[in-house]
Each structure stands twice: as C-alpha cells, then as structure tokens.
Design an enzyme around this catalytic site. Structure first.
Site, PDB file in Angstrom:
ATOM      1  N   HIS A 204      57.044  47.373  36.654  1.00 54.06           N
ATOM      2  CA  HIS A 204      55.831  46.735  36.243  1.00 54.06           C
ATOM      3  C   HIS A 204      55.177  47.124  35.076  1.00 54.06           C
ATOM      4  O   HIS A 204      55.438  48.357  34.573  1.00 54.06           O
ATOM      5  CB  HIS A 204      54.737  46.450  37.535  1.00 54.06           C
ATOM      6  CG  HIS A 204      55.115  45.689  38.484  1.00 54.06           C
ATOM      7  ND1 HIS A 204      56.076  45.983  39.516  1.00 54.06           N
ATOM      8  CD2 HIS A 204      54.684  44.482  38.919  1.00 54.06           C
ATOM      9  CE1 HIS A 204      56.187  44.685  40.254  1.00 54.06           C
ATOM     10  NE2 HIS A 204      55.509  43.788  39.975  1.00 54.06           N
TER      11      HIS A 204
ATOM     12  N   LYS B  42      49.296  48.179  36.310  1.00 58.35           N
ATOM     13  CA  LYS B  42      49.121  47.755  37.836  1.00 58.35           C
ATOM     14  C   LYS B  42      48.472  48.756  38.499  1.00 58.35           C
ATOM     15  O   LYS B  42      48.855  49.819  38.280  1.00 58.35           O
ATOM     16  CB  LYS B  42      50.657  47.518  38.224  1.00 58.35           C
ATOM     17  CG  LYS B  42      50.741  47.142  39.611  1.00 58.35           C
ATOM     18  CD  LYS B  42      52.231  46.416  40.026  1.00 58.35           C
ATOM     19  CE  LYS B  42      52.261  46.239  41.419  1.00 58.35           C
ATOM     20  NZ  LYS B  42      51.442  45.490  41.845  1.00 58.35           N
TER      21      LYS B  42
HETATM   22  N1  NDP Z   1      50.764  37.586  44.951  1.00 54.70           N
HETATM   23  C1  NDP Z   1      51.394  37.525  43.738  1.00 54.70           C
HETATM   24  O1  NDP Z   1      52.003  36.649  43.419  1.00 54.70           O
HETATM   25  C2  NDP Z   1      50.719  38.404  42.696  1.00 54.70           C
HETATM   26  C3  NDP Z   1      49.869  39.453  43.026  1.00 54.70           C
HETATM   27  N2  NDP Z   1      49.237  40.250  41.941  1.00 54.70           N
HETATM   28  C4  NDP Z   1      48.324  41.032  42.606  1.00 54.70           C
HETATM   29  O2  NDP Z   1      46.873  40.491  42.067  1.00 54.70           O
HETATM   30  C5  NDP Z   1      46.156  41.703  41.885  1.00 54.70           C
HETATM   31  C6  NDP Z   1      45.380  41.306  40.673  1.00 54.70           C
HETATM   32  O3  NDP Z   1      46.271  41.575  39.759  1.00 54.70           O
HETATM   33  P1  NDP Z   1      45.889  41.415  38.145  1.00 54.70           P
HETATM   34  O4  NDP Z   1      45.552  39.761  37.831  1.00 54.70           O
HETATM   35  O5  NDP Z   1      47.112  41.898  37.332  1.00 54.70           O
HETATM   36  O6  NDP Z   1      44.622  42.452  38.247  1.00 54.70           O
HETATM   37  P2  NDP Z   1      43.549  42.484  36.936  1.00 54.70           P
HETATM   38  O7  NDP Z   1      42.797  43.837  37.075  1.00 54.70           O
HETATM   39  O8  NDP Z   1      43.804  42.046  35.914  1.00 54.70           O
HETATM   40  O9  NDP Z   1      42.416  41.364  37.707  1.00 54.70           O
HETATM   41  C7  NDP Z   1      41.777  41.636  38.808  1.00 54.70           C
HETATM   42  C8  NDP Z   1      40.205  41.116  38.359  1.00 54.70           C
HETATM   43  O10 NDP Z   1      39.440  41.204  39.596  1.00 54.70           O
HETATM   44  C9  NDP Z   1      38.043  41.985  39.330  1.00 54.70           C
HETATM   45  N3  NDP Z   1      37.330  42.332  40.284  1.00 54.70           N
HETATM   46  C10 NDP Z   1      37.572  43.661  40.671  1.00 54.70           C
HETATM   47  N4  NDP Z   1      36.518  43.612  41.988  1.00 54.70           N
HETATM   48  C11 NDP Z   1      36.226  42.621  42.120  1.00 54.70           C
HETATM   49  C12 NDP Z   1      35.314  42.251  43.199  1.00 54.70           C
HETATM   50  N5  NDP Z   1      34.786  42.656  43.936  1.00 54.70           N
HETATM   51  N6  NDP Z   1      35.104  40.713  43.034  1.00 54.70           N
HETATM   52  C13 NDP Z   1      35.585  39.748  42.070  1.00 54.70           C
HETATM   53  N7  NDP Z   1      36.573  40.232  41.308  1.00 54.70           N
HETATM   54  C14 NDP Z   1      36.805  41.693  41.032  1.00 54.70           C
HETATM   55  C15 NDP Z   1      38.551  42.716  38.330  1.00 54.70           C
HETATM   56  O11 NDP Z   1      37.452  43.252  37.300  1.00 54.70           O
HETATM   57  P3  NDP Z   1      37.366  44.796  36.482  1.00 54.70           P
HETATM   58  O12 NDP Z   1      38.647  44.400  35.619  1.00 54.70           O
HETATM   59  O13 NDP Z   1      36.155  44.694  36.037  1.00 54.70           O
HETATM   60  O14 NDP Z   1      37.753  45.652  37.735  1.00 54.70           O
HETATM   61  C16 NDP Z   1      39.429  41.823  37.353  1.00 54.70           C
HETATM   62  O15 NDP Z   1      38.988  41.005  36.330  1.00 54.70           O
HETATM   63  C17 NDP Z   1      46.858  42.863  42.162  1.00 54.70           C
HETATM   64  O16 NDP Z   1      46.603  43.304  43.482  1.00 54.70           O
HETATM   65  C18 NDP Z   1      48.317  42.401  41.992  1.00 54.70           C
HETATM   66  O17 NDP Z   1      49.136  43.293  42.412  1.00 54.70           O
HETATM   67  C19 NDP Z   1      49.579  40.026  40.712  1.00 54.70           C
HETATM   68  C20 NDP Z   1      50.557  39.085  40.205  1.00 54.70           C
HETATM   69  C21 NDP Z   1      50.873  38.081  41.138  1.00 54.70           C
HETATM   70  O1  LIG Z   2      50.363  43.498  39.971  1.00 53.51           O
HETATM   71  C1  LIG Z   2      51.174  42.837  39.321  1.00 53.51           C
HETATM   72  O2  LIG Z   2      51.388  42.743  38.292  1.00 53.51           O
HETATM   73  C2  LIG Z   2      51.825  41.998  40.492  1.00 53.51           C
HETATM   74  N1  LIG Z   2      51.763  42.183  41.717  1.00 53.51           N
HETATM   75  C3  LIG Z   2      52.202  41.689  42.736  1.00 53.51           C
HETATM   76  C4  LIG Z   2      53.115  42.698  43.696  1.00 53.51           C
HETATM   77  O3  LIG Z   2      52.471  43.897  43.571  1.00 53.51           O
HETATM   78  O4  LIG Z   2      54.246  42.478  44.211  1.00 53.51           O
HETATM   79  C5  LIG Z   2      53.216  40.382  42.385  1.00 53.51           C
HETATM   80  C6  LIG Z   2      54.214  40.664  41.243  1.00 53.51           C
HETATM   81  O5  LIG Z   2      54.860  41.734  41.513  1.00 53.51           O
HETATM   82  C7  LIG Z   2      53.135  40.947  40.016  1.00 53.51           C
END
Ligand code: NDP
Ligand SMILES: O=C(O)C1=N[C@H](C(=O)O)C[C@H](O)C1
Length: 247
Positions: free
Chosen positions: A133, A137
């Site tokens: 990743h 992350k």
């Molecule tokens: N299930 C799936 O298919 C996937 C899952 N994921 C997961 O999704 C999650 C997010 O990933 P990603 O988008 O890369 O992360 P990011 O850090 O880019 O985005 C998360 C966002 O949430 C904000 N945030 C933090 N706390 C809060 C809160 N209490 N309420 C609302 N917003 C909040 C963060 O703000 P700030 O940056 O200011 O903290 C940031 O803008 C991770 O757990 C990742 O592993 C990711 C990709 C695919």
């Molecule tokens: O944080 C990410 O980027 C992603 N998170 C998810 C995970 O932890 O499996 C899904 C994907 O791998 C991207």
C-alpha cells in the site's frame, strides 16, 4: 422513483472525494451531506444512507451515531475485528430497522481475489499473503489482507488441512510477518503504490499467485454505490460486499 439521500463521512479524504463524485454522478442519489474531521456530525442526519471512509480510531463513534439516529451505514473504513463487529451487532439489535454493511474492500476485483484465495486455500500446503500500500495508510496489515487470511484459515480448517510447513527456529522480529489465524501476512508501505495484494499458494512442485492491483481509487465506487442501493433491504449487519454480488 425517489432518490436516495446520501451522506459521506470522511468526504475530504482520498476515498471520500471519489465517493462524493460518484454519488453526485448517480441519477438515483442525492449527496445531502459531506462531513470531515471537526465538522458537526449532526449534518449527516440529513441522509438516509451514510458512507464512512474515515479512520479506524473514529469509525466506531461515527457508526454508533448513525445507528442511534436511524441512518443506514455503508462502511469502508478498516479496523473491524470480531469484538468490534459484536459491538455493532449489539447496537443494531437495539435499533431494529437500521442496517449496516461493512466491507474491507469495495473493489470488485479485490472481492473476487479474496474468494479465489478461499477456494484455492485447501489444495496447497502453504499460503502466505503480501499486501502492498501507499505509505500514508493508517493501519497494517490491511483490512483486506486480514479478511483474506480469515477466509483462507476457515477454508483450511473446514477441509481438515494440516498446519503449514515452516521450520524457522531463528528470525529477526517481523521477518515472518504477522500471524493472522495461522496465515502469515506481510505488509509493504511504498511511495507510488495505491493498494495491491498477492496471495501466494504453494505445494507439490507448483505455486499459484493470485494478485490484485488497485490502479485508481475510483475502483471502489461501483461497490460503494451498490451497497448504498441495497443496504435498506439487507437487515442487520452484513460483512463483505460478496453478500451483495451474485457470485
Ligand atoms: N473498504 C474499502 O474498499 C477501502 C477502505 N479504505 C479504508 O478507508 C479508510 C480511509 O482511507 P483514506 O480515504 O485513504 O484515508 P484519508 O486519511 O485520505 O481520509 C480519511 C478522511 O476522514 C477524515 N476524518 C478523520 N476523522 C474524522 C471524523 N471523526 N469524521 C469525519 N471525517 C474524519 C480525515 O481527516 P484528517 O485527514 O484531517 O484526519 C480524512 O479527510 C481507511 O481505513 C482505509 O483503510 C480505503 C480504501 C478502500
Ligand atoms: O487504506 C487503503 O488505501 C485501503 N484500505 C483497505 C484495506 O485496508 O484493505 C482497502 C484497500 O486495500 C485500500
């Protein structure tokens, strides 16, 4: 047909931005709330279905708020172990009519990769998982890798497969990765990557590698929109997008 009112938690994040774009482009949905860190969560109460892509440290508070306020949730945020899932089940028991989908990966290819690994697991002596990743992350190993390891372990247990061979008696800490239900999981964090996973299977003079690559975060949005469209009709807690696909 009335449109589905959708709210996004983590709306300014890497995935949240893509989800907002996809919801805005969908004819059958209206994006009614975009909430990020430090925004008032009450805003999300305008939505019938909330999508959460935030952080493992905050997702439980977000989810409890949604359930207690009668809002269905489609959750991509990682960090769910059995204890957390049981807690969510308890909240849902107290609020019948509210539904939650939690999926470690919304990419269709990634869901298939997990299912193929589950299918193949019992035919090989050894199975190990390498997830790769981007370095921003929050968690390791990934939610997808953990879930894959659980599926592999369940399939091997059901088939009565013996423990995997490993004669290591001396190793630096971490050299053999993390042990997830008996399956070794190795996490790479590398600039330039998005999200990738290989499941390595070996035995009997051959190996099989099942590999999935996410090239763009828009890959997650068809699965998220499917969850948004279906969540109102799937009672209680659903774990994994595979339950909404005709696999
Ligand atoms: N299930 C799936 O298919 C996937 C899952 N994921 C997961 O999704 C999650 C997010 O990933 P990603 O988008 O890369 O992360 P990011 O850090 O880019 O985005 C998360 C966002 O949430 C904000 N945030 C933090 N706390 C809060 C809160 N209490 N309420 C609302 N917003 C909040 C963060 O703000 P700030 O940056 O200011 O903290 C940031 O803008 C991770 O757990 C990742 O592993 C990711 C990709 C695919
Ligand atoms: O944080 C990410 O980027 C992603 N998170 C998810 C995970 O932890 O499996 C899904 C994907 O791998 C991207």
């Amino acid at each position: 047909m009335p449109v589905i009112k959708v709210g996004v938690l983590g709306a300014r994040g890497r995935v949240g931005v893509e989800v907002c774009k996809a919801v805005q482009a969908a004819d059958d949905m209206e994006l009614v709330a975009q909430v990020d860190k430090d925004d008032p969560i009450e805003e999300i109460g305008k939505a019938e279905v909330v999508v959460d892509f935030t952080h493992p440290d905050v997702v439980m508070d977000n989810l409890r708020w949604c359930v207690e306020h009668g809002v269905h949730a489609v959750v991509g945020t990682t960090g769910f172990d059995e204890a957390r899932l049981d807690t969510v089940r308890g909240w849902l028991d107290a609020h019948p009519g509210v539904n939650v989908l939690i999926a470690p990966n919304f990419g269709i290819g990634a869901v298939l990769m997990m299912q193929f690994a589950r299918q193949a697991a019992r035919f090989f002596d050894s199975v190990e998982i390498v997830e790769l990743h981007h370095p921003n992350k929050a968690d390791a190993p990934s939610g997808t890798a953990r879930r894959t390891a659980e599926l592999v372990a369940e399939a091997r247990a059901a088939a009565g497969a013996p423990p995997m061979p490993d004669a290591t008696t001396s190793a630096l800490d971490g050299a053999r990765g993390a042990d997830v239900n008996g399956v070794r999981v190795h996490a790479v964090r590398l600039a330039g990557l998005i999200a990738h996973q290989q499941v390595l299977l070996g035995g009997g003079g051959e190996t099989l590698t099942i590999r999935h690559d996410t090239m763009d975060r828009s890959a997650f949005t068809p699965g998220v929109l499917l969850g948004v469209r279906r969540i109102r009709d799937v009672p209680g807690l659903t774990v994994g997008l595979e339950h909404l696909l005709d696999l």
